[in-house]
Design a protein around this motif. Structure first.
Motif, PDB file in Angstrom:
ATOM      1  N   UNK A  93       0.808  -1.222   0.000  1.00 52.08           N
ATOM      2  CA  UNK A  93       0.000   0.000   0.000  1.00 52.08           C
ATOM      3  C   UNK A  93       0.845   1.279   0.000  1.00 52.08           C
ATOM      4  N   UNK A  94       2.170   1.152  -0.058  1.00 51.94           N
ATOM      5  CA  UNK A  94       3.006   2.312  -0.356  1.00 51.94           C
ATOM      6  C   UNK A  94       2.886   2.701  -1.828  1.00 51.94           C
ATOM      7  N   UNK A  95       2.476   1.747  -2.658  1.00 44.31           N
ATOM      8  CA  UNK A  95       2.400   1.965  -4.103  1.00 44.31           C
ATOM      9  C   UNK A  95       0.970   1.906  -4.637  1.00 44.31           C
ATOM     10  N   UNK A  96       0.113   1.135  -3.952  1.00 43.03           N
ATOM     11  CA  UNK A  96      -1.287   0.963  -4.366  1.00 43.03           C
ATOM     12  C   UNK A  96      -2.178   1.635  -3.330  1.00 43.03           C
ATOM     13  N   UNK A  97      -3.117   2.495  -3.743  1.00 46.95           N
ATOM     14  CA  UNK A  97      -4.016   3.127  -2.762  1.00 46.95           C
ATOM     15  C   UNK A  97      -4.735   2.075  -1.912  1.00 46.95           C
ATOM     16  N   UNK A  98      -4.901   2.373  -0.625  1.00 46.04           N
ATOM     17  CA  UNK A  98      -5.542   1.408   0.273  1.00 46.04           C
ATOM     18  C   UNK A  98      -6.953   1.057  -0.172  1.00 46.04           C
ATOM     19  N   UNK A 100      -8.055   0.448  -3.059  1.00 43.20           N
ATOM     20  CA  UNK A 100      -8.122  -0.577  -4.103  1.00 43.20           C
ATOM     21  C   UNK A 100      -7.193  -1.754  -3.809  1.00 43.20           C
ATOM     22  N   UNK A 101      -6.611  -1.778  -2.618  1.00 44.22           N
ATOM     23  CA  UNK A 101      -5.712  -2.890  -2.273  1.00 44.22           C
ATOM     24  C   UNK A 101      -6.444  -4.220  -2.350  1.00 44.22           C
ATOM     25  N   UNK A 102      -7.642  -4.288  -1.766  1.00 46.75           N
ATOM     26  CA  UNK A 102      -8.384  -5.551  -1.774  1.00 46.75           C
ATOM     27  C   UNK A 102      -8.825  -5.915  -3.190  1.00 46.75           C
ATOM     28  N   UNK A 103      -9.283  -4.932  -3.950  1.00 47.12           N
ATOM     29  CA  UNK A 103      -9.700  -5.200  -5.328  1.00 47.12           C
ATOM     30  C   UNK A 103      -8.537  -5.732  -6.157  1.00 47.12           C
ATOM     31  N   UNK A 104      -7.343  -5.189  -5.958  1.00 44.91           N
ATOM     32  CA  UNK A 104      -6.171  -5.643  -6.695  1.00 44.91           C
ATOM     33  C   UNK A 104      -5.824  -7.077  -6.309  1.00 44.91           C
ATOM     34  N   UNK A 105      -5.914  -7.366  -5.020  1.00 47.32           N
ATOM     35  CA  UNK A 105      -5.698  -8.743  -4.551  1.00 47.32           C
ATOM     36  C   UNK A 105      -6.691  -9.698  -5.202  1.00 47.32           C
ATOM     37  N   UNK A 106      -7.955  -9.308  -5.242  1.00 47.58           N
ATOM     38  CA  UNK A 106      -9.002 -10.141  -5.846  1.00 47.58           C
ATOM     39  C   UNK A 106      -8.732 -10.334  -7.336  1.00 47.58           C
TER      40      UNK A 106
END
Length: 260
Positions: A93-98, A100-106
Motif C-alpha cells: 500500500x506504499x504503491x497501491x491506494x488502500x 483498491x488494495x483488496x480489489x487488486x488482490x481479488x
C-alpha cells in the motif's frame, strides 16, 4: 480466500473525486473478473458447461502433467497467501491506494485461478467411480452443497467487503471503512472456516475421481490447512484473546467437534 481477516479495514478516502470514480470502476471491474472466474472454476471442477473442464484437453505424459499442474497450484497458493499477509499489505500500500488494495488482490487471485483452469493438464486415469446412480447423484448434490456453503459464507461475513467493492464504494462517497470487529455469525458458530470447509466438500464429493481431480483436491486441501495456520496467526495478532477463546471453543473444519 482469506476469510474474517479481510473484513472491516480502516480505509479513508483516497484522492480527488475523479480518482475515486476511477477507483470505484476499477473495483467493479475486478469484482466482475472474480465472479466470472469463480463461475468458470465451478464448471471446471464439476465438469459442466465450460469449454475446458478439469479432465478435458490433450493428454501429455503423466510426469509432465503433474509438474505443470503442481506449478499452477503453487503459483495460485503463493499469490493468494503472500498478498494476504499484513507485512506484504503494509509494503504494497506504499504503491497501491488502500481503497483498491483488496480489489487488486481479488483481481490477481482471479487471474491466477483463470491461468490454472486454462493451462491445467488432465490426468484422466480413474481412481474410483460410483456406479450406483443414486449414490452418484447424492455425491454431485453434496459437491454443489459445498459450493453453496462457500458462497453463503461470504455473504454472512460481508461478501462485498471480502471482494473489495465495499472499500471502493466507501472511498467514492468519502466514508471511512469502519474499524475491524470480531464477529462469528451463523456458520462461524460451528466451524471457524466454513468457506474452506465448503471447498473441501465440493472438491472431494465426486462420483468419478480421476488422478487429475485427486491431485487437485489433495493439493488444495493441503494448501487450505497451511493457509489456516497462517491466517489464524494473523487473526490472533488482530483480535487477541477474543480469537484465542473462539479457537478454543469452535472446531476448525469439522462441525460440532470440540476444538483441540
Amino acid at each position: 480466500m482469506s476469510e474474517m481477516q479481510a473484513t472491516g479495514r480502516d480505509v479513508r478516502a483516497d484522492g480527488s473525486m475523479l480518482g475515486r470514480v476511477v477507483a470505484f470502476l476499477y473495483g467493479v471491474a475486478c469484482y466482475a473478473v472474480f465472479f466470472a472466474s469463480f463461475l468458470y472454476a465451478l464448471g471446471f471442477v464439476e465438469g459442466l458447461v465450460v469449454p475446458k473442464a478439469i479432465d478435458d484437453g490433450p493428454v501429455v505424459p503423466a510426469v509432465a502433467a503433474v509438474t505443470v499442474d503442481l506449478l499452477l497450484l503453487a503459483l495460485f497458493a503463493l499469490q493468494h497467501s503472500v498478498m494476504a499477509r499484513p507485512a506484504f499489505k503494509r509494503w504494497w500500500t506504499q504503491f497501491v491506494p488502500k481503497s483498491v488494495e483488496r480489489s487488486t488482490y481479488v483481481l490477481l487471485s482471479s487471474l491466477a485461478l483463470a491461468l490454472l483452469c486454462w493451462q491445467w493438464r488432465p490426468l484422466p486415469a480413474v481412481v474410483w467411480h460410483v456406479d450406483n446412480p443414486t449414490i452418484a447423484m447424492a455425491l454431485v448434490g453434496l459437491s454443489f452443497l459445498g459450493w453453496l456453503i462457500v458462497l453463503t459464507s461470504t455473504f454472512i461475513i460481508n461478501h462485498f467487503e471480502l471482494f473489495g467493492l465495499h472499500q471502493v464504494a466507501n472511498n467514492l462517497t468519502g466514508r471511512a471503512t469502519p474499524p475491524q470487529r470480531f464477529r462469528t455469525p451463523l456458520f462461524y458458530k460451528f466451524v471457524r472456516h466454513p468457506i474452506y470447509l465448503g471447498f473441501i466438500i465440493a472438491f472431494w464429493s465426486m462420483p468419478t475421481m480421476t488422478v487429475g481431480r485427486l491431485l487437485f483436491a489433495a493439493a488444495t486441501t493441503a494448501y487450505i490447512l497451511i493457509g489456516i495456520v497462517l491466517e489464524e496467526r494473523d487473526l490472533v495478532d488482530v483480535f487477541g484473546d477474543d480469537y484465542r477463546r473462539y479457537r478454543a471453543r469452535v472446531s476448525m473444519l469439522i462441525p460440532w467437534r470440540k476444538s483441540a
